[in-house]
Design an enzyme around this catalytic site. Structure first.
Site, PDB file in Angstrom:
ATOM      1  N   GLY A  14      44.823 -44.117   7.342  1.00  0.00           N
ATOM      2  CA  GLY A  14      44.004 -44.301   6.149  1.00  0.00           C
ATOM      3  C   GLY A  14      43.142 -43.085   5.861  1.00  0.00           C
ATOM      4  N   ALA A  17      45.879 -38.564   3.229  1.00  0.00           N
ATOM      5  CA  ALA A  17      47.330 -38.693   3.057  1.00  0.00           C
ATOM      6  C   ALA A  17      47.733 -40.156   2.892  1.00  0.00           C
ATOM      7  CB  ALA A  17      48.047 -38.073   4.256  1.00  0.00           C
ATOM      8  N   VAL A  48      37.792 -33.596   6.954  1.00  0.00           N
ATOM      9  CA  VAL A  48      37.510 -32.331   6.275  1.00  0.00           C
ATOM     10  C   VAL A  48      38.573 -32.114   5.208  1.00  0.00           C
ATOM     11  CG1 VAL A  48      36.149 -30.999   7.928  1.00  0.00           C
ATOM     12  CG2 VAL A  48      38.605 -31.178   8.232  1.00  0.00           C
ATOM     13  N   ALA A  51      38.533 -28.530  -0.570  1.00  0.00           N
ATOM     14  CA  ALA A  51      38.971 -27.731  -1.716  1.00  0.00           C
ATOM     15  C   ALA A  51      40.407 -28.085  -2.075  1.00  0.00           C
ATOM     16  CB  ALA A  51      38.863 -26.253  -1.378  1.00  0.00           C
ATOM     17  N   LYS A  79      36.590 -26.139  -9.545  1.00  0.00           N
ATOM     18  CA  LYS A  79      37.028 -24.938  -8.829  1.00  0.00           C
ATOM     19  C   LYS A  79      37.983 -24.125  -9.704  1.00  0.00           C
ATOM     20  CE  LYS A  79      39.923 -23.597  -4.943  1.00  0.00           C
ATOM     21  NZ  LYS A  79      40.662 -23.976  -3.745  1.00  0.00           N
ATOM     22  N   VAL A 186      47.562 -49.257  16.051  1.00  0.00           N
ATOM     23  CA  VAL A 186      48.965 -49.365  16.451  1.00  0.00           C
ATOM     24  C   VAL A 186      49.075 -48.941  17.911  1.00  0.00           C
ATOM     25  CG1 VAL A 186      51.313 -48.505  16.040  1.00  0.00           C
ATOM     26  CG2 VAL A 186      49.739 -48.813  14.103  1.00  0.00           C
ATOM     27  N   LEU A 334      48.716 -34.367   7.884  1.00  0.00           N
ATOM     28  CA  LEU A 334      48.638 -33.649   9.157  1.00  0.00           C
ATOM     29  C   LEU A 334      49.777 -34.051  10.087  1.00  0.00           C
ATOM     30  CD1 LEU A 334      44.762 -33.932   9.622  1.00  0.00           C
ATOM     31  CD2 LEU A 334      46.059 -31.987   8.724  1.00  0.00           C
ATOM     32  N   ILE A 347      46.271 -30.847   0.939  1.00  0.00           N
ATOM     33  CA  ILE A 347      46.292 -32.067   0.128  1.00  0.00           C
ATOM     34  C   ILE A 347      47.429 -31.965  -0.892  1.00  0.00           C
ATOM     35  CG2 ILE A 347      44.980 -33.416  -1.579  1.00  0.00           C
ATOM     36  CD1 ILE A 347      42.451 -32.789   0.102  1.00  0.00           C
TER      37      ILE A 347
HETATM   38  P1  FAD Z   1      43.654 -37.996   9.074  1.00  0.00           P
HETATM   39  O1  FAD Z   1      42.524 -37.790   8.154  1.00  0.00           O
HETATM   40  O2  FAD Z   1      43.495 -37.516  10.490  1.00  0.00           O
HETATM   41  O3  FAD Z   1      43.941 -39.562   9.100  1.00  0.00           O
HETATM   42  C1  FAD Z   1      44.691 -40.159  10.133  1.00  0.00           C
HETATM   43  C2  FAD Z   1      44.630 -41.668   9.976  1.00  0.00           C
HETATM   44  O4  FAD Z   1      45.518 -42.251  10.902  1.00  0.00           O
HETATM   45  C3  FAD Z   1      43.265 -42.293  10.199  1.00  0.00           C
HETATM   46  O5  FAD Z   1      43.006 -43.279   9.235  1.00  0.00           O
HETATM   47  C4  FAD Z   1      43.409 -42.976  11.559  1.00  0.00           C
HETATM   48  O6  FAD Z   1      42.607 -44.118  11.669  1.00  0.00           O
HETATM   49  C5  FAD Z   1      44.878 -43.350  11.503  1.00  0.00           C
HETATM   50  N1  FAD Z   1      45.460 -43.576  12.828  1.00  0.00           N
HETATM   51  C6  FAD Z   1      45.748 -42.665  13.791  1.00  0.00           C
HETATM   52  N2  FAD Z   1      46.258 -43.275  14.875  1.00  0.00           N
HETATM   53  C7  FAD Z   1      46.316 -44.603  14.583  1.00  0.00           C
HETATM   54  C8  FAD Z   1      46.719 -45.751  15.295  1.00  0.00           C
HETATM   55  N3  FAD Z   1      47.171 -45.685  16.568  1.00  0.00           N
HETATM   56  N4  FAD Z   1      46.613 -46.951  14.703  1.00  0.00           N
HETATM   57  C9  FAD Z   1      46.147 -47.050  13.407  1.00  0.00           C
HETATM   58  N5  FAD Z   1      45.733 -45.995  12.704  1.00  0.00           N
HETATM   59  C10 FAD Z   1      45.812 -44.790  13.279  1.00  0.00           C
HETATM   60  N6  FAD Z   1      43.125 -29.697   2.990  1.00  0.00           N
HETATM   61  C11 FAD Z   1      42.958 -29.270   1.734  1.00  0.00           C
HETATM   62  O7  FAD Z   1      43.761 -29.597   0.857  1.00  0.00           O
HETATM   63  N7  FAD Z   1      41.877 -28.509   1.413  1.00  0.00           N
HETATM   64  C12 FAD Z   1      40.982 -28.077   2.335  1.00  0.00           C
HETATM   65  O8  FAD Z   1      40.020 -27.396   1.991  1.00  0.00           O
HETATM   66  C13 FAD Z   1      41.193 -28.462   3.690  1.00  0.00           C
HETATM   67  N8  FAD Z   1      40.367 -28.041   4.674  1.00  0.00           N
HETATM   68  C14 FAD Z   1      40.647 -28.367   5.979  1.00  0.00           C
HETATM   69  C15 FAD Z   1      39.889 -27.817   7.005  1.00  0.00           C
HETATM   70  C16 FAD Z   1      40.211 -28.089   8.326  1.00  0.00           C
HETATM   71  C17 FAD Z   1      39.407 -27.453   9.430  1.00  0.00           C
HETATM   72  C18 FAD Z   1      41.256 -28.972   8.635  1.00  0.00           C
HETATM   73  C19 FAD Z   1      41.589 -29.322  10.060  1.00  0.00           C
HETATM   74  C20 FAD Z   1      42.017 -29.536   7.614  1.00  0.00           C
HETATM   75  C21 FAD Z   1      41.735 -29.218   6.288  1.00  0.00           C
HETATM   76  N9  FAD Z   1      42.514 -29.720   5.255  1.00  0.00           N
HETATM   77  C22 FAD Z   1      42.303 -29.301   3.968  1.00  0.00           C
HETATM   78  C23 FAD Z   1      43.575 -30.676   5.526  1.00  0.00           C
HETATM   79  C24 FAD Z   1      43.102 -32.077   5.196  1.00  0.00           C
HETATM   80  O9  FAD Z   1      41.969 -32.410   5.957  1.00  0.00           O
HETATM   81  C25 FAD Z   1      44.194 -33.084   5.487  1.00  0.00           C
HETATM   82  O10 FAD Z   1      45.394 -32.649   4.960  1.00  0.00           O
HETATM   83  C26 FAD Z   1      43.890 -34.397   4.874  1.00  0.00           C
HETATM   84  O11 FAD Z   1      42.618 -34.830   5.209  1.00  0.00           O
HETATM   85  C27 FAD Z   1      44.893 -35.429   5.270  1.00  0.00           C
HETATM   86  O12 FAD Z   1      44.671 -35.847   6.574  1.00  0.00           O
HETATM   87  P2  FAD Z   1      45.565 -37.050   7.081  1.00  0.00           P
HETATM   88  O13 FAD Z   1      45.327 -38.200   6.181  1.00  0.00           O
HETATM   89  O14 FAD Z   1      46.943 -36.563   7.244  1.00  0.00           O
HETATM   90  O15 FAD Z   1      45.025 -37.348   8.552  1.00  0.00           O
END
Ligand code: FAD
Length: 502
Positions: A14, A17, A48, A51, A79, A186, A334, A347
């Site tokens: 959640g 992504a 995080v 942008a 931006k 999970v 990610l 994003i």
């Molecule tokens: P996450 O935010 O890590 O979410 C993972 C989810 O999976 C969470 O809800 C967690 O609860 C769930 N989960 C994990 N394991 C389990 C389990 N066993 N059971 C149930 N749920 C589980 N992107 C940009 O476009 N612009 C930026 O400026 C930018 N800056 C960034 C700076 C840094 C330093 C980093 C590291 C990333 C940056 N990003 C940026 C990338 C951006 O943060 C991610 O692409 C975006 O937040 C998507 O993350 P996510 O949803 O894939 O993962």
């Protein structure tokens, strides 16, 4: 005939992504396909990602999001591009501005006319021909479709926002009624005998969640795509060596800049992002060349305003999952791969992964040819973004630290080497297929990083000197006039906030 249609999609995660996938799929697929999202408050999100790039605005349109209301919720600002400081040489500063550069004449891109003029000592810089750059330079902003009474394009913009609030916005304001949310962790992924497709997820309390198709948005670990399906990860650290980040918020600055700042440090770079209620800051660095303590000290020494907490450490490995789609599981965000946020692409890669999935939406059998095509297109997109980022490091004249010396000397992918070489020899740069960055983007970064072409396109010589001067002067005048009609960014943000009913 068997009905092999997909009826149940399960999303794990959640974060940004997961909620983007859930809302976009629910809206596109309609009520015939049930969308469930499993997230765990215990685990949390990366939180995080402040942008974005202009393509994100398509999501608003598709989901019927009111921009003013959404930006108020996420504390957003506008931006116009990214200002890159100290990358080519210490003291250098250029903007990678969104939008057009000047105006092409016939088939000849604008920058060739500028290249022809620029051999003269008093020639204005390339960015005098970008409306986004002119507005950014004076901290001005307002949407503008086109430069009035001219063929010139207008302002092209994206957002700065609090990424965790964006996921929350999608969850609270868009998803209800379309997506079923399941709170739970999970603990096991069950695979089907025979073909190894994912059959169900086991939650901590014993509940089982079954589905026809699974989307892994579980973050860096890749709970389904890697831990269960073992697709493998391709490591790109030899090209993009930064592997850690520290993120810290600070008080809002006195100027609300309508652009992201990325400033090179001794072994990485630091971002500064203006939000309404605070400034987002972070230091992305290579742990082989700078210690965590030194990286923290550099970050804190370069804040414009008081920090609002302690820097939060993050670790990552730059690269991509070998297969973003395997069997009946697709990874996004990610879980699919990571490239540092220098050009704010993560994003966007989520967004384009979802669009691609919709274009190729499978049945329960997930035709292997379709899966291969998805993976081929994803790889192409990731590799072109990767090359664009590597350019910022490779094209450096900095020799003041071991990190920058290594970047300048490193071997680069042949696809990027070819592009740099062609530009250096001919001034030409071509957007390949539907890769993310356009010609004006490549041109700004190539020139901003001090790659000087040996010549310009021969067709740019078709104008006389007087015609060329007139053409360039007209564009500068039109841009100057259009820029003067734009209000200060801060004023526009305040007006937008005022338009939202409390
Ligand atoms: P996450 O935010 O890590 O979410 C993972 C989810 O999976 C969470 O809800 C967690 O609860 C769930 N989960 C994990 N394991 C389990 C389990 N066993 N059971 C149930 N749920 C589980 N992107 C940009 O476009 N612009 C930026 O400026 C930018 N800056 C960034 C700076 C840094 C330093 C980093 C590291 C990333 C940056 N990003 C940026 C990338 C951006 O943060 C991610 O692409 C975006 O937040 C998507 O993350 P996510 O949803 O894939 O993962």
């Amino acid at each position: 005939m068997n009905d092999t249609r997909i009826r149940h999609v399960v999303i794990v995660g959640g974060g940004t992504a997961g909620w983007m996938a859930a809302t976009l799929l629910a809206r596109a697929l309609g009520p015939g396909v049930a969308i469930r999202l499993v997230e765990s408050a215990q685990i949390g999100t990366v939180g995080v990602g402040e942008a974005t790039i202009p393509q994100i605005r398509h999501i608003n349109r598709f989901l019927g999001i009111d921009e003013d209301e959404m930006l108020r919720f996420v504390h957003g600002t506008y931006k116009l591009g990214v200002q890159l400081n100290d990358f080519g040489r210490l003291g250098d500063s250029y903007l990678h501005a969104f939008g057009d550069l000047g105006l092409p004449l016939g088939l000849t891109p604008f920058h060739h006319y500028w290249l022809r003029s620029h051999s003269r000592a008093d020639a204005p810089g390339l960015w005098a021909y970008s409306l986004n750059a002119a507005a950014a330079d004076e901290n001005r902003f307002a949407p503008l479709e086109a430069v009035p009474d001219s063929p010139l394009g207008g302002i092209r913009y994206a957002y700065h926002f609090d990424a965790s609030r964006y996921a929350q916005y999608l969850r609270e304001r868009i998803a209800p009624g379309m997506v079923q949310r399941i709170e739970g962790k999970v603990v096991q992924v069950r695979l089907r005998d025979g073909d190894g497709f994912i059959e169900s997820l086991q939650l901590e309390g014993g509940e089982r969640v079954e589905g026809d198709f699974f989307i892994d948005c579980s973050g860096f670990r890749g709970l389904l795509i890697e831990e269960a399906l073992h697709t493998g990860y391709e490591n790109w650290q030899h090209w993009l060596p930064c592997d850690r980040a520290l993120a810290v918020a600070s008080a809002p600055g006195d100027r609300m800049r309508p652009y992201t700042q990325a400033s090179a440090r001794t072994a990485g770079w630091q971002w500064r992002i203006p939000l309404r209620h605070r400034t987002g800051n972070g230091h992305v660095y290579c742990s082989r060349f700078v210690s965590d303590d030194e990286a923290t000290a550099q970050l804190l020494a370069n804040l414009e305003t008081e920090p609002l907490g302690d820097p939060r450490p993050l670790r990552f490995v730059t690269g991509m999952r070998r297969l973003a789609w395997s069997r009946n599981c697709l990874a996004l965000g990610l879980a699919a791969g990571f490239m540092e946020p220098l050009e704010s692409t993560s994003i966007h890669l989520v967004q384009s992964g979802i669009s691609r999935l919709l274009a190729m939406f499978p049945d329960r059998q997930c035709d292997p040819q379709l899966v291969d095509e998805y993976n081929r297109q994803t790889r192409f997109e990731y590799e072109r973004v990767r090359d664009f980022l590597i350019l910022h490091y490779k094209a450096t004249e900095r020799t003041d630290t071991p990190f920058w010396r290594q970047c300048g000397a490193m071997e680069i992918p042949p696809s990027l080497a070819r592009r740099i070489d062609l530009f250096r020899r001919t001034g030409m740069v071509f957007r390949e297929s539907d890769e993310l960055f356009t010609e004006p983007g490549w041109v700004q970064v190539l020139l901003g990083q001090r790659i000087e072409p040996a010549r310009h396109h021969p067709l740019a010589d078709a104008l006389t000197d007087e015609q060329l001067d007139g053409f360039l002067a007209d564009i500068r005048t039109l841009i100057g006039r259009a820029k003067n009609t734009l209000p200060p960014h801060e004023q526009f943000v305040a007006r937008a906030a005022g338009r939202v009913a409390a």
